[in-house]
Design an enzyme around this catalytic site. Structure first.
Site: not given
Ligand SMILES: *[C@@H]1O[C@H](CO)[C@@H](O)[C@H](O)[C@H]1NC(C)=O
Ligand SMILES: *[C@@H]1O[C@H](CO)[C@@H](O)[C@H](O)[C@H]1NC(C)=O
Ligand SMILES: *[C@@H]1O[C@H](CO)[C@@H](O)[C@H](O)[C@H]1NC(C)=O
Ligand SMILES: *[C@@H]1O[C@H](CO)[C@@H](O)[C@H](O)[C@H]1NC(C)=O
Ligand SMILES: *[C@@H]1O[C@H](CO)[C@@H](O)[C@H](O)[C@H]1NC(C)=O
Ligand SMILES: *[C@@H]1O[C@H](CO)[C@@H](O)[C@H](O)[C@H]1NC(C)=O
Ligand SMILES: *[C@@H]1O[C@H](CO)[C@@H](O)[C@H](O)[C@H]1NC(C)=O
Ligand SMILES: *[C@@H]1O[C@H](CO)[C@@H](O)[C@H](O)[C@H]1NC(C)=O
Ligand SMILES: *[C@@H]1O[C@H](CO)[C@@H](O)[C@H](O)[C@H]1NC(C)=O
Length: 727
Positions: A141, A200, A525
């Site tokens: 990520d 994220h 996600s």
């Protein structure tokens, strides 16, 4: 970063890392691009991959050194390298016998609390703490925020003995006994750091394996205990994305994660269209992970709701759709006449209830056309005209709030939101309304001289139709292998609260300078690490289970979802909604080995991972997969057989009866219809036959097979369809 996001055409896409297929490649050094040269598995015995890579390059590069062309040598878990090559060099290297596949490295784009309870997975769930703390989840990520409370290591012992990784998180990055490893998968020099500046990576890592943190919230919203599925598990960080995730960095992350000894890989990165296996880095990396007993869990993608959008399609990957929970975050708009509309946005701002003038169209601009002004086109608004006003915009894409924010409007109302099933964090008081309510706002505007409105701070509502697959979640059918049903499973991915980077903008608008420790984000996600965490939970009770056994356990115990609420049924949610506690005791598992996947690929004449024998019988439907799918010709009678084998992981002596739910258009039979098992690990085979007189064009029928022994229900969806890609 704002620029990247505002160029996206779909509002929800910004919530996942998406590899945009038609974006420019990683161009650099005049005409040369980064290509990945894939050479298969590492040979056994004496072999020096990197010197081999250099010698191959030596043969084909022109006018420069092989060293200068090499970007990265993958030499730990499989045999491949990335290099900057010209067209002519690519042609030459593709012709070498050692080379399996050559493809450009695509530039990819950056595109809770309640969720676990909603899944029936409470905080005090039965655990196997010693084994759990030996589980390592590799997170590919945008890095991680190591100081987040979600990753504190209080009470953690040293890393598990099997761990072979390292802490190479770069500048100002220290690991601890929770984050046991970190790597930056690119060579950006002394400044490189695995510290997450996007938010994220922290969000996904904490959803899978974050500590339990009480009182987490986003400006008072979604208050509760933030927690991962397996709070005792360890995290290894593979930073492959900054603003972008390039294929050659993703492949480097797989090369490292596999060799470092992670147990499960979670990767919330998906292409926006499916790629064939030859040039799908995630499918290639995950294949080598599977060979080493590592399960890869991948986001299905955020390109829904159109069919054929699921880009995670390999059967050795578990592909995760996103669905709602029973908690929604909504935002009310009150017009001057008292009419109140419930809109979608996560709005932390309060406007005191004061009524504020509404303006729209020509009134917001000095130099744009009416149409551009309506859609709040970039740079159309004149600050002195919109100051102190709420502007109305037709919601063509995500950038409309960005434009209102840039021009310093007091608030904005977005009309005709077609993704009204998800609320996104906004950088100013803003709400978006569905087409019906948008029409009412328009009537009000036309009927009054001084239109006014106010936007309230967001609130939580109950959503009693949940779970429903989110509109943005990518849908099947599988465009590469029509007989492998994808996505596999659905998990919460709408308005999920989890850890965030305090230096990242919570609304992804770079000028939104708010700093938060926890943020509300939506996307596949977010659903992906729920399944990765659940897989780790299953593994904590069954450390020796293969990736396919864990996948099977998760799929066959998933809760069937309500077909009435889903036009695309299994193409939206696969086997159904994840149920982690049930998955620990599935009764029977459908397993597949490397050889089984190779046989499947050979039946498609695909030699990516192995040479194929001269003649291969069968088709991908014969793979021992926990779901069954087939595309048949329209209006033609059909009979399709699915051979399957299950392994007993329940009680030694047990008898499973088959139960088939079937529609009127197909007839499903299973032979034998009773499985009598005498010992644990015993395998039994059966054949499912699906027959019908013909299905109309562009249609699907689903059914299911359930094996039941009185304790376990082992459910597989069966899908027959005639839907074809439209081209
Ligand atoms: C493996 O590849 C890495 C990255 O390109 C390189 O730094 C390293 O020297 C290589 N190792 C060997 C043993 O060739
Ligand atoms: C992907 O692979 C296929 C088959 O090997 C090839 O024909 C195609 O050009 C590749 N596409 C891209 C975008 O690299
Ligand atoms: C490391 O990063 C943290 C968080 O941004 C910051 O507070 C600290 O000052 C940094 N330390 C150094 C030495 O740069
Ligand atoms: C809301 O009221 C507070 C206190 O009266 C004031 O400071 C603030 O400016 C008001 N905000 C708006 C948007 O009217
Ligand atoms: C913005 O509007 C004000 C007030 O009408 C006007 O004076 C100004 O020139 C406009 N600015 C631009 C850049 O057009
Ligand atoms: C309108 O004016 C603004 C500010 O001067 C400028 O940035 C923008 O490009 C102009 N737009 C058009 C369509 O001319
Ligand atoms: C909203 O969509 C409807 C149907 O497509 C259209 O008629 C209407 O004009 C749109 N409203 C706005 C404000 O764009
Ligand atoms: C695979 O190749 C064989 C022999 O060329 C051919 O008969 C068969 O149709 C091919 N199968 C697929 C799925 O392309
Ligand atoms: C088969 O499943 C259906 C639906 O769950 C259930 O109503 C029925 O009782 C089951 N039949 C048998 C024989 O178990």
């Amino acid at each position: 970063m704002a620029g990247i996001f505002s160029s996206l055409s779909s509002y929800c896409i910004l919530l996942v890392f998406i590899i945009v297929a038609d974006l420019s490649l990683c161009t650099a050094q005049n005409d040369k691009q980064v290509y990945i040269v894939y050479m298969g598995s590492l040979p056994t015995g004496e072999y020096s991959p990197t010197s081999h890579h250099l010698s191959l390059l030596e043969e084909i590069v022109e006018g420069r050194s092989a060293d200068g062309a090499l970007v990265r040598s993958y030499n730990r878990s499989f045999n491949a390298f990335a290099a900057r090559l010209s067209h002519a060099e690519v042609e030459r290297i593709s012709g070498l016998k050692e080379v399996v596949s050559v493809f450009p490295s695509r530039r990819s784009q950056l595109l809770t609390t309640r969720s676990w309870d909603f899944m029936g997975f409470p905080e005090n769930v039965k655990r196997n703490p010693t084994v759990e703390s030996n589980i390592i989840i590799g997170v590919i990520d945008s890095g991680i925020w190591p100081e987040s409370e979600s990753f504190a290591d209080k009470g953690f012992g040293p890393p598990p003995a099997k761990w072979k990784g390292t802490c190479a998180g770069g500048k100002n990055f220290t690991c601890n006994n929770k984050i046991i490893g970190a790597r930056v998968e690119f060579t950006s020099g002394a400044e490189a750091t695995a510290r997450d500046t996007e938010g994220h990576g922290s969000h996904t890592a904490s959803t899978a394996a974050g500590n339990t943190v009480s009182g987490a919230n986003f400006y008072g919203l979604a208050q509760g205990n933030a927690r991962g599925a397996v709070p005792s598990a360890r995290i290894a960080v593979y930073m492959a994305c900054e603003e972008f995730c390039d294929d050659h960095k993703i492949l480097a992350a797989f090369d490292d994660a596999i060799a470092d000894g992670v147990d499960i890989i979670t990767i919330s990165i998906a292409k926006d269209v499916p790629f064939p296996y030859e040039n799908d880095t995630i499918a290639i990396g995950a294949f080598h992970a599977m060979e080493k007993g590592i399960l890869t869990v991948q986001a299905a993608g955020n390109s829904g709701p159109d069919p054929f959008t699921v880009s995670s399609h390999a059967p050795w990957i578990i592909s995760v759709a996103a669905s709602s929970t029973d908690r929604r975050i909504i935002d009310k708009t009150v017009l001057g006449n008292g009419q109140t509309f419930v809109g979608s946005s996560v709005n932390s701002f309060a406007l005191n209830g004061t009524k504020i003038p509404l303006i729209y169209g020509k009134a917001v601009t000095s130099n744009c056309t009416e149409d551009d002004a309506w859609s709040c086109f970039n740079n159309c608004m004149n600050s002195s005209l919109v100051k102190g006003k709420i502007v109305i915009c037709d919601m063509t894409d995500a950038s409309v709030t960005d434009e209102a924010f840039r021009a310093r409007a007091l608030g904005s109302i977005m009309l005709n939101d077609t993704f009204e099933d998800v609320s996104n964090v906004v950088p100013l008081p803003a709400s978006s309304l569905n087409p019906h309510d948008s029409d009412l706002v328009m009537s009000y505007l036309k009927s009054t001289k001084n239109p006014q409105a106010t936007i309230l701070k967001s609130e939580i509502t109950e959503h009693n139709t949940a779970p429903v697959v989110a509109s943005f979640s990518s849908r099947g059918p599988n465009n590469i292998v029509p007989e492998i049903l994808k996505p596999d499973i659905s998990a919460p991915g709408v308005e999920i609260l989890a850890a965030y980077s305090p230096v990242a903008s919570p609304s992804v608008n770079a000028d939104d300078k708010r700093s938060v420790k926890y943020n509300v984000v939506s996307g596949t996600s977010m659903s992906c690490p729920h399944v990765a965490g659940a897989a780790a939970y299953v593994k904590s009770f069954h450390p020796n289970w293969s990736p396919s056994a864990i996948t099977s356990a998760l799929m066959t115990t998933a809760l069937p979802m309500n077909t009435a609420k889903h036009a695309d049924a299994e193409f939206g949610y696969g086997a159904g909604h994840i149920n982690p506690i049930k998955a620990v005791d599935p009764g029977l598992v459908y397993e597949a080995t490397r050889d089984d996947y190779i046989r499947m690929l050979c039946s498609m004449n695909n030699t990516l991972f192995s040479k194929c024998p001269q003649h291969i019988e069968g088709s991908p439907k014969d793979l021992n997969y926990p779901s069954m799918a087939v595309r048949v010709e329209e209006n033609r009678a059909f009979t399709v057989k699915f051979p399957r084998t299950v392994r007993n992981v329940g009680l030694a002596k047990s008898s499973y009866k088959s139960n088939i739910t079937t529609g009127s258009q197909i007839n499903v039979m299973v032979e034998p219809s009773i499985l009598s098992l005498k010992s644990v690990d015993e395998r039994q085979s059966f054949v499912v036959t699906v027959a019908g007189k013909g299905l109309p064009a562009n249609s699907m029928v689903s059914s299911s097979l359930v094996w039941n022994d009185g304790t376990h229900s082992v459910r597989s969806p069966i899908v027959v369809y005639t839907i074809k890609p439209s081209n």
